[in-house]
Design a protein around this motif. Structure first.
Motif, short mmCIF file in Angstrom:
data_model
loop_
_atom_site.label_atom_id
_atom_site.label_comp_id
_atom_site.label_asym_id
_atom_site.label_seq_id
_atom_site.Cartn_x
_atom_site.Cartn_y
_atom_site.Cartn_z
N HIS A 205 46.61 17.00 56.53
CA HIS A 205 46.32 17.73 57.76
C HIS A 205 46.74 16.90 58.96
O HIS A 205 46.48 15.70 59.01
N PRO B 262 44.21 16.47 65.21
CA PRO B 262 44.31 17.20 66.47
C PRO B 262 44.84 16.29 67.57
O PRO B 262 44.60 15.08 67.56
N ASP C 28 48.58 23.30 68.77
CA ASP C 28 47.62 23.83 67.79
C ASP C 28 48.25 24.70 66.71
O ASP C 28 47.88 24.59 65.53
N TYR C 29 49.17 25.58 67.09
CA TYR C 29 49.71 26.51 66.10
C TYR C 29 50.47 25.81 64.97
O TYR C 29 50.27 26.15 63.79
N ARG D 269 49.84 22.97 63.74
CA ARG D 269 48.82 22.37 62.88
C ARG D 269 48.27 23.42 61.91
O ARG D 269 48.05 23.12 60.74
N GLU D 270 48.08 24.65 62.40
CA GLU D 270 47.63 25.74 61.52
C GLU D 270 48.68 26.02 60.44
O GLU D 270 48.33 26.24 59.28
N LEU D 271 49.94 26.04 60.85
CA LEU D 271 51.01 26.30 59.88
C LEU D 271 51.08 25.19 58.83
O LEU D 271 51.29 25.47 57.65
N VAL E 42 48.72 23.46 57.61
CA VAL E 42 47.65 23.69 56.62
C VAL E 42 48.02 24.88 55.73
O VAL E 42 47.93 24.80 54.50
N ALA E 43 48.46 25.97 56.34
CA ALA E 43 48.80 27.18 55.58
C ALA E 43 49.93 26.92 54.60
O ALA E 43 49.95 27.49 53.49
N ARG F 103 54.76 33.19 68.01
CA ARG F 103 53.40 32.98 68.55
C ARG F 103 53.44 32.83 70.07
O ARG F 103 52.61 33.41 70.79
N GLY G 148 54.47 19.37 61.48
CA GLY G 148 53.37 20.06 62.14
C GLY G 148 52.78 19.27 63.29
O GLY G 148 52.03 19.81 64.10
#
Length: 191
Positions: A29, A32, A66-67, A69-71, A73-74, A108, A159
């Motif tokens: 991960h 942040p 932020d986005y 970082r979400e990707l 993880v996904a 996004r 990311g």
């Protein structure tokens, strides 16, 4: 003799394992960003022009950090960008090639309907046979040229957003995506 031969076979295998493990330094991960990092990007976006809305710049900075970082993880990004590319290409990861990062970040950001900041798409190394082609998103003041903008590259660090002025990104010679596509079409048509 077999013992000596096995040592010579073992050495390249150990060297390959070492090199691959050195590439796999990403954590599962992305941490942040600090508030200071987001504020620094927002300030850089504001400095693109006097008409850039500070609220838009702040929103774009936050989403740009932020986005991805979400990707990450996904898409289960746990390795360097190049190793993750291999995993995507062999089907063990769903997404994560540079153009996918760029496509998803651009989509996004477009949802925000920014009025004072334009988005551009760029490709580097498209016509260079020995370097890997790379895609990204670039933000500029509304109406400004792409080369006056800021690179927003989530792929480069898996990311963890890389950003910087286009003209200062010495790692990649960015070209407008449409120009690259036109050159590829011309090449395919033999022009």
């Amino acid at each position: 003799m077999p013992r000596l031969l096995s040592r010579f076979c073992l050495l390249p295998l150990l060297l390959a394992a070492f090199l691959l493990s050195a590439c796999a330094t990403r954590s599962p991960h992305v941490p942040p960003p600090s508030a200071a990092e987001v504020m620094e990007l927002a300030a850089a976006l504001r400095s693109l022009g006097p008409d850039v809305d500070p609220e838009e710049a702040a929103r774009m900075a936050r989403i740009s950090y932020d986005y991805p970082r979400e990707l990450a993880v996904a898409w289960n990004v746990t390795d360097s960008a190049y190793i993750h590319n291999v995993k995507v290409n062999n089907g063990t990861r769903p997404r994560g090639l540079c153009y996918q990062w760029a496509d998803d970040l651009e989509a996004r950001l477009l949802q925000e309907d920014f009025r004072t900041i334009d988005l551009h798409r760029a490709i580097a190394n498209a016509m260079t046979p020995l370097r890997i082609e790379h895609s990204t998103v670039i933000a500029s003041a509304a109406g400004a040229r792409m080369d006056q903008g800021i690179v927003l590259d989530p792929w480069r660090n898996g990311g963890d957003l890389y950003w910087g002025p286009v003209l200062e990104d010495t790692r990649y010679p960015w070209v407008e995506r449409e120009k690259v596509f036109a050159a590829k079409r011309a090449l395919a048509e033999g022009r």
